[in-house]
Design a protein around this motif. Structure first.
Motif, PDB file in Angstrom:
ATOM      1  N   VAL A 118       0.854  -1.190   0.000  1.00  0.00           N
ATOM      2  CA  VAL A 118       0.000   0.000   0.000  1.00  0.00           C
ATOM      3  C   VAL A 118       0.888   1.238   0.000  1.00  0.00           C
ATOM      4  O   VAL A 118       1.929   1.258   0.660  1.00  0.00           O
ATOM      5  N   THR A 119       0.480   2.261  -0.748  1.00  0.00           N
ATOM      6  CA  THR A 119       1.222   3.522  -0.742  1.00  0.00           C
ATOM      7  C   THR A 119       1.029   4.209   0.610  1.00  0.00           C
ATOM      8  O   THR A 119      -0.100   4.534   0.985  1.00  0.00           O
ATOM      9  N   LEU A 120       2.128   4.390   1.341  1.00  0.00           N
ATOM     10  CA  LEU A 120       2.078   5.016   2.664  1.00  0.00           C
ATOM     11  C   LEU A 120       2.858   6.320   2.634  1.00  0.00           C
ATOM     12  O   LEU A 120       3.983   6.376   2.134  1.00  0.00           O
ATOM     13  N   LEU A 121       2.273   7.368   3.191  1.00  0.00           N
ATOM     14  CA  LEU A 121       2.954   8.649   3.300  1.00  0.00           C
ATOM     15  C   LEU A 121       2.947   9.065   4.762  1.00  0.00           C
ATOM     16  O   LEU A 121       1.890   9.407   5.305  1.00  0.00           O
ATOM     17  N   THR A 122       4.104   9.001   5.394  1.00  0.00           N
ATOM     18  CA  THR A 122       4.201   9.359   6.812  1.00  0.00           C
ATOM     19  C   THR A 122       4.510  10.845   6.943  1.00  0.00           C
ATOM     20  O   THR A 122       5.524  11.258   7.488  1.00  0.00           O
ATOM     21  N   GLU A 123       3.591  11.630   6.383  1.00  0.00           N
ATOM     22  CA  GLU A 123       3.698  13.091   6.399  1.00  0.00           C
ATOM     23  C   GLU A 123       2.382  13.657   6.914  1.00  0.00           C
ATOM     24  O   GLU A 123       1.365  12.958   6.993  1.00  0.00           O
TER      25      GLU A 123
END
Length: 230
Positions: A118-123
């Protein structure tokens, strides 16, 4: 196909904008109808119906036959919240051919172990959404219950052409959310775009059931008749 039509079609594809190539099967004449110009086209109703299916096909109108080549961007779902509901949504979305991206600055939650493939963005959402972009084939879902994370995402979604915006929470929670968003400058009509309580009313209780209700509402909004913009 005429090279100018091909160039225009490729430009719409690159910009994630829908378009339909209309071919008169009798004469061979072709024209490209961009989503922004669809309402003014003589075949507007047929084009809109075909576009909502996401599939190409032949239609009849006025004694003529037309082949409609549909180019629709892959729909995507952007979620704030690496939570149990989004864990259940991820495999379901894949089965539905929906691109899913999850935004959550809490790196302990947004891990590849919990969200494989899954595309994860920790922003923070404002930074993540600036890079992702939101368009008319994007659905935005707020699931964290944390205003510091959900509200910036909702504000970005409300300023965009997202076809669906949903937020988790009770009516009381949503009432407080509306107060904050009103203070941020959004009017009642704009706030009415938010689906809350989120999801189809199927009596969902578990995270998987809630995920199913949300995705069902997203598909219904995507494939059903387009609502006029406020």
């Amino acid at each position: 196909m005429d090279l100018s039509l091909l160039s225009a079609l490729n430009a719409e594809r690159a910009a994630r904008r829908a378009a339909v190539l209309v071919t008169d099967t009798g004469s061979g004449a072709q024209r490209l109808v961009k989503a922004a110009d669809l309402a003014a086209d003589p075949l507007a109703e047929l084009l809109d119906k075909q576009l909502r299916t996401g599939k190409s096909g032949t239609v009849e109108a006025g004694g003529n036959s037309y082949f409609l080549t549909v180019q629709a961007p892959p729909p995507r779902v952007i979620v704030t919240g690496a939570v149990h509901i989004s864990q259940a949504m991820a495999p379901m979305a894949k089965l539905l051919d929906l691109d899913l991206a999850i935004i959550d600055p809490r790196a302990a939650f947004a891990t590849p172990e919990r969200f494989p493939d899954v595309t994860l963005l920790t922003e923070w959402p404002d930074a993540a959404l600036a890079s992702l972009g939101l368009d008319s084939y994007s659905a935005f879902v707020a699931l964290t219950h944390d205003p510091k994370i959900d509200d910036p995402g909702l504000e970005a979604a409300l300023r965009s052409d997202c076809f669906y915006i949903g937020a988790l929470g009770s009516r009381k929670t949503h009432g407080r959310r509306l107060e904050r968003l009103t203070a941020a400058g959004f009017d009642e009509t704009t706030l009415g775009r938010i689906h809350a309580p989120i999801g189809l009313d199927i009596g969902a209780v578990s995270p998987a059931e809630i995920a199913l209700a949300i995705l069902g509402e997203i598909i219904s909004t995507l494939r059903g008749p387009r609502r006029p913009k406020p």
